[in-house]
Motif scaffolding. Structure first.
Motif, short mmCIF file in Angstrom:
data_model
loop_
_atom_site.label_atom_id
_atom_site.label_comp_id
_atom_site.label_asym_id
_atom_site.label_seq_id
_atom_site.Cartn_x
_atom_site.Cartn_y
_atom_site.Cartn_z
N PHE A 271 0.87 -1.16 0.00
CA PHE A 271 0.00 0.00 0.00
C PHE A 271 0.91 1.22 0.00
O PHE A 271 1.76 1.37 0.89
CB PHE A 271 -0.93 -0.01 1.21
CG PHE A 271 -2.03 -1.04 1.10
CD1 PHE A 271 -3.05 -0.87 0.18
CD2 PHE A 271 -2.03 -2.16 1.90
CE1 PHE A 271 -4.06 -1.82 0.06
CE2 PHE A 271 -3.02 -3.11 1.79
CZ PHE A 271 -4.05 -2.94 0.87
N ASP A 272 0.78 2.06 -1.01
CA ASP A 272 1.64 3.24 -1.16
C ASP A 272 1.63 4.05 0.14
O ASP A 272 0.55 4.49 0.58
CB ASP A 272 1.13 4.08 -2.33
CG ASP A 272 2.00 5.30 -2.59
OD1 ASP A 272 3.08 5.41 -1.98
OD2 ASP A 272 1.59 6.15 -3.41
N ALA B 9 2.29 6.99 0.69
CA ALA B 9 1.78 8.35 0.52
C ALA B 9 0.28 8.39 0.24
O ALA B 9 -0.45 9.18 0.85
CB ALA B 9 2.53 9.04 -0.62
N SER B 10 -0.19 7.52 -0.67
CA SER B 10 -1.59 7.59 -1.09
C SER B 10 -2.47 6.51 -0.49
O SER B 10 -3.70 6.63 -0.50
CB SER B 10 -1.67 7.50 -2.62
OG SER B 10 -1.28 6.20 -3.06
N GLY B 11 -1.88 5.44 0.01
CA GLY B 11 -2.66 4.33 0.52
C GLY B 11 -3.18 3.39 -0.54
O GLY B 11 -3.88 2.42 -0.25
N ARG B 12 -2.87 3.64 -1.80
CA ARG B 12 -3.36 2.80 -2.89
C ARG B 12 -2.53 1.53 -3.02
O ARG B 12 -1.31 1.54 -2.79
CB ARG B 12 -3.33 3.56 -4.22
CG ARG B 12 -4.23 4.78 -4.27
CD ARG B 12 -4.13 5.49 -5.61
NE ARG B 12 -4.91 6.71 -5.65
CZ ARG B 12 -6.22 6.77 -5.89
NH1 ARG B 12 -6.88 5.65 -6.13
NH2 ARG B 12 -6.84 7.93 -5.91
N LEU B 13 -3.18 0.46 -3.44
CA LEU B 13 -2.48 -0.80 -3.67
C LEU B 13 -1.62 -0.69 -4.91
O LEU B 13 -2.07 -0.23 -5.97
CB LEU B 13 -3.47 -1.95 -3.83
CG LEU B 13 -2.86 -3.34 -4.05
CD1 LEU B 13 -2.08 -3.79 -2.81
CD2 LEU B 13 -3.94 -4.38 -4.40
N GLN B 14 -0.37 -1.13 -4.81
CA GLN B 14 0.56 -1.09 -5.93
C GLN B 14 1.30 -2.42 -6.01
O GLN B 14 1.38 -3.18 -5.04
CB GLN B 14 1.57 0.05 -5.75
CG GLN B 14 0.97 1.43 -5.74
CD GLN B 14 2.01 2.51 -5.48
OE1 GLN B 14 2.94 2.33 -4.69
NE2 GLN B 14 1.88 3.65 -6.16
N VAL B 15 1.86 -2.71 -7.19
CA VAL B 15 2.65 -3.93 -7.41
C VAL B 15 3.97 -3.54 -8.07
O VAL B 15 4.01 -2.61 -8.90
CB VAL B 15 1.89 -4.94 -8.29
CG1 VAL B 15 1.61 -4.40 -9.68
CG2 VAL B 15 2.63 -6.27 -8.36
N ALA C 63 9.28 -0.97 6.45
CA ALA C 63 10.38 -0.43 5.65
C ALA C 63 10.42 -1.05 4.25
O ALA C 63 10.80 -0.39 3.28
CB ALA C 63 11.70 -0.67 6.37
N ALA C 64 10.04 -2.33 4.13
CA ALA C 64 10.05 -2.98 2.81
C ALA C 64 9.09 -2.31 1.85
O ALA C 64 9.32 -2.28 0.64
CB ALA C 64 9.69 -4.46 2.96
N ALA C 65 8.00 -1.73 2.36
CA ALA C 65 7.03 -1.04 1.50
C ALA C 65 7.56 0.28 0.99
O ALA C 65 6.97 0.88 0.09
CB ALA C 65 5.73 -0.83 2.26
N SER D 96 -9.03 3.54 0.76
CA SER D 96 -9.46 3.57 2.16
C SER D 96 -9.01 2.34 2.91
O SER D 96 -8.66 2.39 4.08
CB SER D 96 -10.98 3.69 2.23
OG SER D 96 -11.61 2.55 1.67
N LEU D 97 -8.99 1.16 2.21
CA LEU D 97 -8.51 -0.07 2.85
C LEU D 97 -7.05 0.06 3.18
O LEU D 97 -6.61 -0.34 4.26
CB LEU D 97 -8.76 -1.26 1.94
CG LEU D 97 -8.30 -2.62 2.48
CD1 LEU D 97 -8.99 -2.94 3.80
CD2 LEU D 97 -8.58 -3.72 1.49
N GLY D 98 -6.25 0.63 2.27
CA GLY D 98 -4.83 0.81 2.53
C GLY D 98 -4.59 1.73 3.71
O GLY D 98 -3.73 1.49 4.55
N GLN D 99 -5.38 2.81 3.80
CA GLN D 99 -5.22 3.73 4.91
C GLN D 99 -5.61 3.09 6.22
O GLN D 99 -4.99 3.29 7.26
CB GLN D 99 -6.06 5.00 4.65
CG GLN D 99 -5.54 5.84 3.48
CD GLN D 99 -6.48 6.94 3.09
OE1 GLN D 99 -7.67 6.89 3.39
NE2 GLN D 99 -5.97 7.95 2.39
#
Length: 364
Positions: free
Chosen positions: A174-175, A177-183, A276-278, A356-359
């Motif tokens: 989860f980013d 900064a934005s909380g969005r899911l990223q890969v 930290a890995a994120a 919102s889930l990421g946050q």
């Protein structure tokens, strides 16, 4: 008692008799060896019995495997209905191609070579496996692609006859900064396609080790020793020796390098980065022209253009990650580009739920 010594003629007769007996024994041994060799050839022929693989129920005809690849000559055109081997096509004439660097790395000729020999019958097929099931062979005893015709025969850029096994890490976050899911994704240097970082399983290497190695090589190309040391520590936490990853997919890959006689198969593992890995900064290396955190979202044009099979695996990983979080059903929408404007609000709603889930997870 006086014993008469043998005459010269008798001695010569004994020598001749012994020679005949020795010759007979040698001929009998040779006959037995030939019989055993013939038996082994017969057994091998039975194992390489010609059969016609068929598309499994519900599987779609491969498309990337029939597409152009920058370093291949033009393929013969294969229509969807002609893809299955079960469909008779007497006039089928695929383009024949094996890359020179593949031929130059014949492991039976070159020390340290990574490719199979030119003759597929010299491959130890009982020791080879395909995730798709038993391998079928044509009249030349060449293995047949389990998903059907590709318009090209021989091996192309692939080193092995039959299945060429790879491993693909699906690393999500989860980013911060934005909380969005990223890969974690790359842009391939060979064809410019967005894909997962991944690569071939080396001889004797376990798949979980390949996943970690390829991730480090393709997206963590760091210049300083201090940076590499810190990233190694984070990778140890993230990959946990391979035990922390979940297998999302194992099987055939619809890849533009595939041919009628050589194809890609993979195991895709999912790892979710936290802490930290994120916050790892991705830097391209190896076969990647670019490495970056890609938003897992139907409103992302880059995500929509990701290699189809890879995008489907990320969708599965996202569905598992969000299970119970209200997004598991909606996450599968990311496998399709956003349609016309009427569906844009739905895509935006999905983005909002993922954010919102990421946050919420970040506050836990």
């Amino acid at each position: 008692m006086f014993r008469r010594s043998k005459s010269r003629s008798e001695s010569r007769h004994d020598v001749q008799t012994e020679a005949r007996l020795r010759n007979h024994r040698e001929q009998e041994e040779k006959r037995l060896e030939e019989a055993e060799a013939e038996k082994q050839l017969q057994q091998k022929a039975e194992k390489l019995a010609i059969s016609e693989p068929k598309l499994s129920s519900g599987s779609r005809p491969h498309t990337q495997a029939r597409s152009a690849f920058p370093f291949y000559p033009a393929r013969a055109v294969v229509a969807d209905e002609k893809v299955p081997w079960a469909v008779k096509w007497p006039d089928y004439s695929p383009t024949t191609f094996t890359a020179p660097h593949v031929l130059a790395n014949d492991s039976t000729v070159k020390p340290g070579g990574w490719a199979d020999p030119v003759d597929p019958t010299s491959v130890d097929w009982p020791c080879r496996a395909s995730y798709e099931g038993p391998i079928a062979f044509d009249g030349h005893q060449q293995p047949l692609n389990p998903r059907g015709r590709t318009g090209m025969s021989q091996r192309g850029y692939l080193g092995k006859w039959g299945a060429n096994h790879a491993a693909d890490p699906i690393v999500t976050r989860f980013d911060p900064a934005s909380g969005r899911l990223q890969v974690a994704a790359i842009v391939r240097s060979d064809n410019g396609v967005i894909a997962l970082p991944g690569g071939m399983v080396d001889a004797g290497e376990i798949v979980s080790a390949t996943v970690r190695r390829e991730f480090a090589e393709e997206v963590l190309n760091l210049p300083s020793e201090a940076q590499r040391s810190e990233v190694t520590r984070l990778l140890d936490q993230l990959f946990a020796g391979g035990g922390g990853g979940k297998v999302v997919y194992r099987g055939y890959v619809d890849d533009p390098r595939n041919t009628d006689n050589a194809w890609m198969e993979t195991t895709a593992f999912h790892f979710h980065a936290t802490g930290a890995a994120a916050r790892l900064q991705l830097t391209a290396g190896g076969d990647a022209a670019r490495a970056f955190w890609l938003p897992v979202s139907p409103s992302s044009k880059e995500y929509a253009s990701m290699l189809a099979d890879h995008r489907a695996w990320v969708d599965q990983a996202a569905a598992t990650l969000h299970k119970g979080g209200g997004a598991s059903q909606s996450a599968s929408l990311a496998s399709r580009p956003p349609p016309a404007t009427s569906s844009q609000p739905a895509a935006q709603g999905l983005d909002a739920r993922l954010k919102s889930l990421g946050q919420a997870r970040g506050r836990q």
